[in-house]
Design an enzyme around this catalytic site. Structure first.
Site: not given
Ligand code: EZ4
Ligand code: CO
Length: 402
Positions: A37, A122, A147, A159, A210, A212, A236, A262, A283, A312, A316, A339, A402
């Site tokens: 991605n 999600h 999630r 996020y 998550d 993130h 996560e 991931e 992941r 994961h 994407d 996921e 991020w």
């Protein structure tokens, strides 16, 4: 069986996907996902300019040898671009081998260890109420695991919270969009979401979250403790995992199960976390961790230490990755969860597939190979569009994870 040709197909049915197609002198072909991605064309070039010329004429049946050739032969080992390319070749070759045998790929991996693969969806919203309404929708559709991500009070964007509820897409600009992050209000509000979720959704559904990569180890330890009463399936990416030793500190403080990986592309990224039992779920998935071959090595190591898989599966990762992952998930003894962010109708049309959802679980289907194809005419109607993942800044402008 000789490889006669190989080429890269870049298509953007709503988002970019990179696909490797390998053809053989026996009329069989195989497909591998090579999508990274925000960096799609780097992998396309790596394959076209450096890998494909070395594949022509090779025996397509020698999967492990070709994996070693590309991994050790590159000299420059690992890294997401290299490993996405290796993954695509590996996935396409497993696809060919299973088609040659006339069997669904999971049969070559030892056969099914279970009847279906539990997936998580999600649910997200700006507010806790909105998030819980989304979660209820997943329960109504039969999901066993969800999630939950919700807006942080005072922040413009968070996020995991998106306008389009089914198809979360973080890569939303040609250049990175800039988000503002503040850890303190997140730390205060996240436990409220899970308290409300247990009240509204009950205790039978698995709940996941998550972080993130946004927390320091001690902040992550605090969040893990605060979430303990709500019995999460996992927390996560609590902290960035380049430094695996950071998880020792988190582990000392909380029994909330931890999931990471991931962004990993090699067994070496996961080794310390697994061997020191610092995580509960790994992941990594097919497209970024060396294909079926790379992922099986990681899962075997994880099994020795009681660590389960949790591949994961964001939008994407193309349906080809999803299909291949489901064969892996079905056959691996230490499977945890998969996921599953559904793909858009346009994406599903470009990638016809045999996998199906039923009562909270996915099954890869019985088609020979990994069961995912590409409609090249349709793919050609969706040219590449440059898209980047966002960046994060703290309120004073400092760049943050991020
Ligand atoms: O941000 O796949 O758990 N899922 C995730 C994803 C990732 C994207 C990055 O491309 O963290 O939403
Ligand atoms: Co994640």
């Amino acid at each position: 069986m000789k490889i006669t040709s190989a080429r890269v197909i870049v298509t953007s049915p709503g988002r970019n996907f990179v696909t490797l197609k390998i053809e053989t002198d026996q009329g069989l072909y195989g497909l591998g996902d090579a999508t990274l991605n925000g960096r799609e064309l780097s992998v396309a070039s790596y394959l076209t300019d450096h890998v494909i010329p070395t594949l022509i004429g090779r025996d397509a049946q020698r999967i492990e040898d070709i994996w070693q050739y590309l991994y050790k032969g590159a000299y420059w080992r690992r890294g997401p671009v290299t490993m996405s390319a290796v993954s695509a070749v590996d996935t396409a070759l497993w696809d060919i081998k299973a088609k040659q045998a006339g069997l669904p790929l999971y049969q070559l991996l030892g056969g099914a260890c279970r009847d279906g693969v539990m997936v998580y969806g999600h649910a997200n919203g700006e507010t806790i109420d909105e998030t819980l309404a989304e979660a209820q929708g997943y329960l109504d559709r039969g999901y066993l695991a969800i999630r939950l991500q919700t807006g942080v009070p005072g922040l413009k964007s968070t996020y995991g919270v998106s306008g389009d509820k089914m198809f979360y897409e973080p890569a939303d600009g040609a250049n990175p969009t800039e988000h503002v992050w503040a850890t303190a209000p997140y730390q205060r509000s996240a436990p409220d979401l899970f308290a409300a979720a247990r009240q509204n959704l009950g205790w039978d559904v698995h709940l996941l979250h998550d972080a993130h990569h946004r927390l320091t180890p001690i902040e992550a330890a605090r969040l893990g403790k605060d979430l303990e009463p709500y019995r999460l399936f996992w927390l996560e990416d609590a902290t960035p995992a380049e430094n695996p030793e950071a998880f020792r500190l988190i582990r000392r403080h909380t029994t909330t199960p931890l999931a990471v990986g991931e962004v990993f592309n090699s067994i070496h990224d996961a080794r310390t976390l697994i061997q020191e039992q610092l995580i509960d779920y790994i992941r990594s998935t097919v497209v970024h961790a060396g294909g079926i071959t790379g992922l099986r090595r990681i899962a075997s190591l994880a099994d020795l230490y009681g660590v389960k898989t949790g591949c994961h599966g964001a939008t994407d990762l193309s349906p080809i990755c999803m299909g291949a992952a489901l064969h892996f998930d079905l056959s691996v003894p230490n499977f945890g969860v998969q996921e599953y962010m559904r793909h858009s109708e346009a994406t599903d049309a470009v990638f016809p597939h045999a996998y199906r959802f039923d009562a909270g679980r996915l099954h890869p289907g019985e088609a020979p190979g990994h069961g995912v194809d590409i409609d090249e005419d349709l793919a050609a109607q969706y040219p590449y569009e440059r898209r980047s993942l966002p960046v994060n800044r703290l309120e004073d402008g400092t760049i943050h994870d991020w």
